[in-house]
Design an enzyme around this catalytic site. Structure first.
Site, PDB file in Angstrom:
ATOM      1  CG  ASN A 100     -16.688  22.257  36.340  1.00  0.00           C
ATOM      2  OD1 ASN A 100     -16.634  21.263  36.511  1.00  0.00           O
ATOM      3  ND2 ASN A 100     -17.411  22.575  35.395  1.00  0.00           N
ATOM      4  CB  ILE A 145     -19.672  26.249  43.404  1.00  0.00           C
ATOM      5  CG1 ILE A 145     -19.252  24.904  43.117  1.00  0.00           C
ATOM      6  CG2 ILE A 145     -18.967  26.616  44.539  1.00  0.00           C
ATOM      7  CD1 ILE A 145     -19.231  23.702  43.912  1.00  0.00           C
ATOM      8  CG  LEU A 163     -23.466  15.781  38.466  1.00  0.00           C
ATOM      9  CD1 LEU A 163     -24.655  14.696  38.100  1.00  0.00           C
ATOM     10  CD2 LEU A 163     -23.266  16.415  37.279  1.00  0.00           C
ATOM     11  CD  GLU A 201     -13.654  14.346  31.078  1.00  0.00           C
ATOM     12  OE1 GLU A 201     -14.609  15.086  31.029  1.00  0.00           O
ATOM     13  OE2 GLU A 201     -13.646  13.246  31.505  1.00  0.00           O
ATOM     14  CG  HIS A 258     -18.629  21.860  30.485  1.00  0.00           C
ATOM     15  ND1 HIS A 258     -19.732  21.691  31.244  1.00  0.00           N
ATOM     16  CD2 HIS A 258     -18.941  21.798  29.217  1.00  0.00           C
ATOM     17  CE1 HIS A 258     -20.597  21.481  30.232  1.00  0.00           C
ATOM     18  NE2 HIS A 258     -20.312  21.552  29.286  1.00  0.00           N
TER      19      HIS A 258
END
Ligand code: GRF
Length: 196
Positions: A105, A91, A88, A178, A107
């Site tokens: 990443n 970067i 969270l 995912e 999302h």
């Protein structure tokens, strides 16, 4: 001569269901290894999961991440790819420079829809639900300085039934996507762009 495995550092902040899936996927792999798990939250369940698999862990808080470049780069010595799996914090630019197209990443929406500031975790599914979307999905993308703006690597979608969905039902569908796709996409990128 066998080459050494491609080493991943997975950055996490919370539950770590993606981390668990990534660890299990690569455990038997001779080519890709989860070498390190980094969290900004020492109490993250994800760190416990990493420890249960015998994977080294580090806690890097916001201040360290942003202000202690050489210490953070030291932790990442020998790492080829950084995987953000529910991390969270933003970067910092030095890491993006040090790992060009080597930070990935996931999302939980079909970017550019439902991305940007404040769009993470449950907030994404609430917004998708409120908008009455007919589909949602996941976006796996390279990380750049713009939040959720890096080039997409892969997207996977799932149909929704507007009016019959809740944020929880959407979250469950996204979770399934995912689990089904993230490790394979990581493997594809990592093995096709070996550092050299
Ligand atoms: C996932 O939905 C991921 O897409 C998002 O944060 C969530 C992390 O879940 N970026 P978990 O910690 O892997 O269970």
């Amino acid at each position: 001569m066998p080459t050494s495995p491609i080493r991943l550092a997975v950055f996490v902040s919370g539950e770590g269901t993606n981390l668990e899936n990534i660890i299990r996927h690569f455990a038997p792999s001779p080519t890709v290894e989860v070498a390190l798990v980094v969290s900004n939250r020492p109490e993250a369940k994800a760190l416990e999961r990493a420890r249960n698999h015998g994977i080294p862990t580090e806690t890097v808080g916001r201040t360290m991440l942003n202000e202690e470049e050489s210490a953070v780069m030291g932790l990442l010595d020998g790492i080829d790819y950084i995987i953000l799996a529910g991390f969270l914090l933003r970067i910092p630019p030095y890491l993006i420079t040090a790992f060009p197209r080597r930070i990935i990443n996931i999302h939980p929406s079909l970017l550019p829809k439902f991305g940007g500031k404040g769009m993470y975790g449950r907030y994404v599914h609430e917004a998708v639900c409120a908008a009455g979307e007919k589909e949602s999905g996941i976006t796996i993308h390279f990380v750049t300085e713009g939040l959720d703006e890096g080039a997409p690597i892969a997207q996977f979608s799932t149909p929704l039934s507007p009016g019959n969905e809740t944020p929880d039902s959407i979250a469950a569908k996204i979770h399934d996507l995912e689990q089904a796709h993230f490790p394979e996409v990581i493997a594809r990128v990592a093995t096709s762009h070996r550092k050299g």
